[in-house]
Design a protein around this motif. Structure first.
Motif, PDB file in Angstrom:
ATOM      1  N   HIS A 170       0.813  -1.225   0.000  1.00 10.43           N
ATOM      2  CA  HIS A 170       0.000   0.000   0.000  1.00 10.43           C
ATOM      3  C   HIS A 170       0.848   1.277   0.000  1.00 10.43           C
ATOM      4  N   LEU A 171       1.802   1.379   0.926  1.00 17.90           N
ATOM      5  CA  LEU A 171       2.585   2.624   1.030  1.00 17.90           C
ATOM      6  C   LEU A 171       3.885   2.564   0.228  1.00 17.90           C
ATOM      7  N   ASP A 219      10.135  -7.243  -2.960  1.00 20.66           N
ATOM      8  CA  ASP A 219       8.929  -7.726  -2.280  1.00 20.66           C
ATOM      9  C   ASP A 219       8.817  -9.228  -2.550  1.00 20.66           C
ATOM     10  N   HIS A 223      10.612  -4.850   9.856  1.00 19.09           N
ATOM     11  CA  HIS A 223      11.491  -3.668   9.731  1.00 19.09           C
ATOM     12  C   HIS A 223      12.908  -3.973  10.220  1.00 19.09           C
ATOM     13  N   GLU A 233       9.757   3.140   7.593  1.00 16.78           N
ATOM     14  CA  GLU A 233       8.385   3.578   7.892  1.00 16.78           C
ATOM     15  C   GLU A 233       8.107   3.493   9.396  1.00 16.78           C
ATOM     16  N   LYS A 234       7.107   4.234   9.853  1.00 18.96           N
ATOM     17  CA  LYS A 234       6.754   4.190  11.268  1.00 18.96           C
ATOM     18  C   LYS A 234       5.856   2.983  11.518  1.00 18.96           C
TER      19      LYS A 234
HETATM   20  N1  LIG Z   1       3.589   6.879   7.581  1.00 19.92           N
HETATM   21  C1  LIG Z   1       2.339   6.517   7.457  1.00 19.92           C
HETATM   22  O1  LIG Z   1       1.416   7.306   7.570  1.00 19.92           O
HETATM   23  C2  LIG Z   1       2.038   5.070   7.168  1.00 19.92           C
HETATM   24  C3  LIG Z   1       0.835   4.718   6.545  1.00 19.92           C
HETATM   25  C4  LIG Z   1       0.614   3.376   6.242  1.00 19.92           C
HETATM   26  C5  LIG Z   1       1.567   2.426   6.561  1.00 19.92           C
HETATM   27  N2  LIG Z   1       2.717   2.805   7.198  1.00 19.92           N
HETATM   28  C6  LIG Z   1       3.729   1.807   7.572  1.00 19.92           C
HETATM   29  O2  LIG Z   1       4.291   1.272   6.380  1.00 19.92           O
HETATM   30  C7  LIG Z   1       4.595  -0.111   6.562  1.00 19.92           C
HETATM   31  C8  LIG Z   1       3.885  -0.896   5.455  1.00 19.92           C
HETATM   32  O3  LIG Z   1       2.498  -0.722   5.578  1.00 19.92           O
HETATM   33  P1  LIG Z   1       1.517  -1.031   4.333  1.00 19.92           P
HETATM   34  O4  LIG Z   1       0.187  -0.542   4.738  1.00 19.92           O
HETATM   35  O5  LIG Z   1       2.128  -0.523   3.055  1.00 19.92           O
HETATM   36  O6  LIG Z   1       1.541  -2.634   4.329  1.00 19.92           O
HETATM   37  P2  LIG Z   1       1.191  -3.624   3.154  1.00 19.92           P
HETATM   38  O7  LIG Z   1       0.869  -4.919   3.797  1.00 19.92           O
HETATM   39  O8  LIG Z   1       0.214  -3.022   2.205  1.00 19.92           O
HETATM   40  O9  LIG Z   1       2.586  -3.777   2.373  1.00 19.92           O
HETATM   41  C9  LIG Z   1       3.703  -4.417   2.895  1.00 19.92           C
HETATM   42  C10 LIG Z   1       4.462  -5.069   1.732  1.00 19.92           C
HETATM   43  O10 LIG Z   1       5.677  -5.603   2.231  1.00 19.92           O
HETATM   44  C11 LIG Z   1       5.888  -6.872   1.637  1.00 19.92           C
HETATM   45  N3  LIG Z   1       6.801  -7.644   2.486  1.00 19.92           N
HETATM   46  C12 LIG Z   1       6.522  -8.497   3.510  1.00 19.92           C
HETATM   47  N4  LIG Z   1       7.665  -8.971   4.030  1.00 19.92           N
HETATM   48  C13 LIG Z   1       8.675  -8.430   3.333  1.00 19.92           C
HETATM   49  C14 LIG Z   1      10.089  -8.550   3.387  1.00 19.92           C
HETATM   50  N5  LIG Z   1      10.683  -9.306   4.315  1.00 19.92           N
HETATM   51  N6  LIG Z   1      10.831  -7.855   2.489  1.00 19.92           N
HETATM   52  C15 LIG Z   1      10.239  -7.073   1.559  1.00 19.92           C
HETATM   53  N7  LIG Z   1       8.905  -6.911   1.467  1.00 19.92           N
HETATM   54  C16 LIG Z   1       8.136  -7.586   2.334  1.00 19.92           C
HETATM   55  C17 LIG Z   1       4.505  -7.469   1.514  1.00 19.92           C
HETATM   56  O11 LIG Z   1       4.477  -8.493   0.525  1.00 19.92           O
HETATM   57  C18 LIG Z   1       3.687  -6.238   1.103  1.00 19.92           C
HETATM   58  O12 LIG Z   1       3.639  -6.072  -0.319  1.00 19.92           O
HETATM   59  C19 LIG Z   1       4.138  -0.468   7.982  1.00 19.92           C
HETATM   60  O13 LIG Z   1       5.232  -0.381   8.853  1.00 19.92           O
HETATM   61  C20 LIG Z   1       3.141   0.633   8.323  1.00 19.92           C
HETATM   62  O14 LIG Z   1       3.072   0.912   9.700  1.00 19.92           O
HETATM   63  C21 LIG Z   1       2.975   4.098   7.484  1.00 19.92           C
END
Ligand SMILES: NC(=O)c1ccc[n+]([C@@H]2O[C@H](COP(=O)([O-])OP(=O)(O)OC[C@H]3O[C@@H](n4cnc5c(N)ncnc54)[C@H](O)[C@@H]3O)[C@@H](O)[C@H]2O)c1
Length: 353
Positions: free
Chosen positions: A14-15, A36, A76, A93-94
């Protein structure tokens, strides 16, 4: 043009896919690859951003100067360690990591290997928060509210690590004093981790902050209100508006005594309290920058790596927010709201249909 900074994005869900899109469009950046384990996702993002897809970051070591970690929080630490140990600067990311010990590990690895470590507390780049930060208001009491609908993401952590941590970082930045103690409670709605939480943070020096966070809310809200001797400020993070109020010169001079008001003065106060007596004005910050918050956060990262300077949100700041979040979660576990029964009988399946 100076040499392009070689970067990768680890985790393009997503992010992470947005990080990749923005980095891929920066003229002074070369997006060397996206990583990924979900091949379909990695290939799709790589194709859109004109780069290569990888299932692990290892082949990129030696070829990149910096990376963004946007995996689920549980990964992370593992994702960051090997990169930092090779001197690769990171925007993580946080929340920084899933626990404080892992966070300390990343901060010391970055310092040891002379790498920049930035944490993705994106609200620091919200123009409304930046406007508040410029005001000479010394907080004595703060109220933060952050409510969102259910997204199904970040369920590996609770609402404190997922949502409240944005405000924890902001209050630590705003108050600039150590935390004395916390009170907190929370509840799990969907099972597992807490989905709603309430915390009171007492700072050394006397400032108090009340925070609520919810990730299963029917009504979204992202706001902060700050009271101080100089006046009051209210920030709406969604509309990016800041409202500032301060007592007028007439009130500050003490020429009006609220304990001895004549009917005429009461009438005047009722009619003109906000404006003549309490000066109020609203700053619309939505047009303050042409770039969005994520782009500005990434610019800060890229330029801090290039210039070898600390970013706005350092690893230590991310660690401080994580430490406070962890203290709040531990307190919640002691005061968990336990379900003891039903408020009303659940409807049967046939009634609900
Ligand atoms: N700053 C903000 O406002 C904000 C907003 C949303 C999410 N986040 C943070 O961003 C991070 C990701 O959130 P998201 O919503 O994008 O999650 P998400 O589940 O949509 O995406 C995570 C991605 O990481 C991949 N992944 C899993 N393990 C992995 C690895 N070992 N190596 C590489 N890729 C791997 C997954 O396949 C997935 O595509 C989280 O830590 C979340 O807290 C921050």
């Amino acid at each position: 043009m100076q040499n392009r900074l070689s970067v990768a994005v680890i985790g393009v869900g997503h992010l992470g896919k947005e990080h990749a899109r923005i980095l891929g469009s920066m003229p002074d950046v070369e997006l060397v690859g996206v990583v990924d384990p979900n091949h379909v996702q990695a290939d799709a993002v790589a194709a859109r951003t004109g780069t290569m897809a990888y299932s692990s970051a290892r082949p990129l070591i030696g070829r990149i100067q910096a990376a963004v970690i946007a995996t689920p929080t549980a990964y992370h630490h593992d994702s960051a360690c090997e990169l930092l140990a090779n001197g690769i600067s990171l925007l993580v990311e946080k929340p920084l990591t899933s626990n404080v010990a892992q966070g300390i590990d990343l901060v010391s690895l970055a310092e040891k290997h002379d790498a920049i470590l930035q944490v993705g507390h994106i609200e620091r780049f919200n123009p409304a928060y930046e406007e508040l930060r410029r005001r000479p208001l010394i907080p004595q009491y703060i109220r933060c509210e952050r409510h969102g609908g259910f997204t199904g993401r970040s369920m590996d952590v609770g609402v404190v690590f997922d949502v409240m941590i944005h405000d924890l970082d902001l209050i630590l930045d705003l108050v600039g004093r150590p935390v004395d103690r916390v009170e907190a409670m929370g509840a799990a709605v969907l099972g597992g981790n807490e989905d709603m939480a309430q915390a009171r943070v007492y700072f050394e020096g006397g400032c108090i902050a009340d925070l609520t966070a919810c990730r299963v809310s029917p009504e979204p809200a992202r706001s902060m209100r700050v009271w101080g001797g100089e006046g009051y400020a209210s920030v709406d993070f969604a509309t990016r508006k800041v409202t500032l109020m301060q007592p007028s010169e007439l009130l500050r001079s003490g020429r009006i005594d609220s304990r001895r008001l004549t009917p005429d003065v009461i009438g005047l106060l009722k009619a003109e309290l906000f404006g003549r007596f309490v000066e109020t004005f609203t700053v619309d910050c939505s047009g303050h920058h042409s770039a969005d918050q994520l782009t500005r956060e990434l610019y800060d990262f890229v330029s801090s790596v290039r210039e070898k300077r600390q970013p706005r949100v350092t690893g230590r700041a991310g660690l401080a927010a994580l430490t406070l979040a962890s203290q709040i979660v531990q307190t919640i576990h002691k005061t968990d709201l336990q379900s003891t029964g039903q408020l009303f009988p659940s409807r049967s399946a046939s009634e609900a249909a």
